[in-house]
Enzyme design. Structure first.
Site, PDB file in Angstrom:
ATOM      1  N   HIS A  77       0.827  -1.206   0.000  1.00 52.54           N
ATOM      2  CA  HIS A  77       0.000   0.000   0.000  1.00 52.54           C
ATOM      3  C   HIS A  77       0.864   1.259   0.000  1.00 52.54           C
ATOM      4  O   HIS A  77       0.561   2.241  -0.689  1.00 52.54           O
ATOM      5  CB  HIS A  77      -0.937   0.011   1.208  1.00 52.54           C
ATOM      6  CG  HIS A  77      -1.870  -1.158   1.247  1.00 52.54           C
ATOM      7  ND1 HIS A  77      -2.578  -1.514   2.376  1.00 52.54           N
ATOM      8  CD2 HIS A  77      -2.206  -2.072   0.296  1.00 52.54           C
ATOM      9  CE1 HIS A  77      -3.315  -2.593   2.111  1.00 52.54           C
ATOM     10  NE2 HIS A  77      -3.091  -2.950   0.855  1.00 52.54           N
ATOM     11  N   HIS A 233      -9.553  -2.626  -4.518  1.00 51.96           N
ATOM     12  CA  HIS A 233      -8.401  -2.947  -3.674  1.00 51.96           C
ATOM     13  C   HIS A 233      -7.408  -3.823  -4.412  1.00 51.96           C
ATOM     14  O   HIS A 233      -6.185  -3.683  -4.220  1.00 51.96           O
ATOM     15  CB  HIS A 233      -8.835  -3.639  -2.386  1.00 51.96           C
ATOM     16  CG  HIS A 233      -7.680  -3.867  -1.459  1.00 51.96           C
ATOM     17  ND1 HIS A 233      -7.161  -2.860  -0.665  1.00 51.96           N
ATOM     18  CD2 HIS A 233      -6.883  -4.952  -1.253  1.00 51.96           C
ATOM     19  CE1 HIS A 233      -6.111  -3.327   0.004  1.00 51.96           C
ATOM     20  NE2 HIS A 233      -5.928  -4.591  -0.339  1.00 51.96           N
ATOM     21  N   ASP A 237      -3.434  -3.138  -4.783  1.00 52.61           N
ATOM     22  CA  ASP A 237      -2.358  -4.107  -4.538  1.00 52.61           C
ATOM     23  C   ASP A 237      -1.479  -4.279  -5.777  1.00 52.61           C
ATOM     24  O   ASP A 237      -0.247  -4.389  -5.673  1.00 52.61           O
ATOM     25  CB  ASP A 237      -2.945  -5.468  -4.149  1.00 52.61           C
ATOM     26  CG  ASP A 237      -3.384  -5.525  -2.698  1.00 52.61           C
ATOM     27  OD1 ASP A 237      -3.009  -4.624  -1.922  1.00 52.61           O
ATOM     28  OD2 ASP A 237      -4.087  -6.485  -2.338  1.00 52.61           O
ATOM     29  N   HIS A 260      -0.752 -11.319  -5.056  1.00 53.88           N
ATOM     30  CA  HIS A 260       0.629 -10.903  -4.796  1.00 53.88           C
ATOM     31  C   HIS A 260       1.651 -11.867  -5.402  1.00 53.88           C
ATOM     32  O   HIS A 260       2.634 -11.442  -6.015  1.00 53.88           O
ATOM     33  CB  HIS A 260       0.879 -10.785  -3.291  1.00 53.88           C
ATOM     34  CG  HIS A 260       0.107  -9.691  -2.630  1.00 53.88           C
ATOM     35  ND1 HIS A 260       0.145  -8.380  -3.057  1.00 53.88           N
ATOM     36  CD2 HIS A 260      -0.731  -9.711  -1.557  1.00 53.88           C
ATOM     37  CE1 HIS A 260      -0.624  -7.645  -2.279  1.00 53.88           C
ATOM     38  NE2 HIS A 260      -1.171  -8.425  -1.362  1.00 53.88           N
TER      39      HIS A 260
END
Length: 302
Positions: A77, A233, A237, A260
């Site tokens: 973030h 969101h 990311d 991720h």
């Protein structure tokens, strides 16, 4: 376009997602061409780790950087905010081995950066431009990158839970549009949260810093900030994970069901074959003075 750094230092403290304890973060201006570096403070010494796709050590729950001595967690973030607001050079000093989770979004740190101010530096910004299409896919996750003069994301998620389902959002990321994803919070399922807590993991996770989804829907009493907060969101990311490249990456990215781990694997593959897919160059402004001031946040020069 000129390189940029912070006008003033930033100090903030908050709960760590993993430890559940207070952790401290300091952001300092950095010199030209310094890039983004993490200075991890321990009782013995300070270790410095530069943003680099091969410095990523784990991608469970969040993205972590490390070396043989130390690591720092939940960096995505912060990196997303620095990237989107055009910060090329900054020192991130970490006390506690992780970045404060704050409210689970990038909004608090974004506001702190804007308050501290941004200043231009006497050097041209260096970027890595995607020069040809590059498709990276594995286990139902895909990232399809192509040349583009900027940073454009077209992201689709598909969750079987009725509270999420299929969501898609396409957005060019600029300092102005970043607000549309900066306030989107991280999310997780109640069963996962209960399991993690039983294993003494994610001890700092709570309704104050995450959207929690139960069998019947959203557990948070305030509900969602956006109807499509989940895909927003995921874009947040993705920006943070791409900022791990070490310099601004330019291209258009069509992303489906990534996370991720897949994001980092894509970056590593792209970097490994950089001679085939990337061109490194300086951004030459049409009028250098047009870059000063930036967003009206500061005019001082390094």
């Amino acid at each position: 376009m000129l390189q940029q750094t912070l006008m003033h230092a930033i100090n903030y403290t908050g709960i760590g997602l993993h430890s559940g304890k207070d952790v401290e973060m300091k952001l300092l201006p950095a010199k030209i061409d310094a890039g983004i570096s993490f200075h991890i403070h321990t009782k013995k010494d300070v270790s410095v780790i530069k943003a680099d796709p091969f410095a990523v050590t784990t991608t469970e729950l969040a993205t972590s950087l490390g070396n043989e001595k130390v690591h720092v967690s939940t960096v995505e973030h912060l990196l997303a905010a620095l990237f989107a607001l055009g910060i090329d050079n900054a020192e991130c000093h970490v006390y506690g081995k992780e970045i404060p989770i704050m409210d689970g979004s990038a909004l608090p740190i974004t506001n702190l950066i804007k308050k501290a101010g941004i200043r231009s530096q006497y050097a041209l910004r260096k970027v890595a431009k995607i020069t040809r299409p590059f498709l990276f896919e594995a286990n139902g996750k895909t990232i399809n990158a192509r040349p583009y003069d900027g940073f454009y994301v077209d992201y689709t998620i598909d969750f079987p839970h009725k509270a999420i389902g299929v969501q898609r959002l396409a957005l060019e990321i600029t300092p102005e549009t970043f607000d549309e994803v900066a306030s989107a919070r991280t999310f997780g399922f109640m069963k996962e949260v209960e399991y993690l807590h039983s294993k003494n993991l994610a001890l700092g996770g709570s309704l104050a810093n995450a959207i929690v989804i139960g069998d019947e829907g959203i557990v948070n009493p305030e509900g969602l900030r956006f109807a499509d907060e989940f895909v927003r969101h995921k874009i947040l990311d993705f920006i943070g994970d791409m900022a791990m490249f070490g310099m601004p990456l330019q291209g258009a990215f069509e992303v489906r069901c990534s996370g991720h781990q897949h994001n980092n694997a894509f970056l590593r593959e792209m970097y490994t074959h950089k001679d085939q897919y990337l061109r490194f160059e300086e951004l030459i402004p049409e009028q250098r003075k047009a870059d000063i001031p930036y967003l009206g946040l500061g005019t001082a020069m390094a």
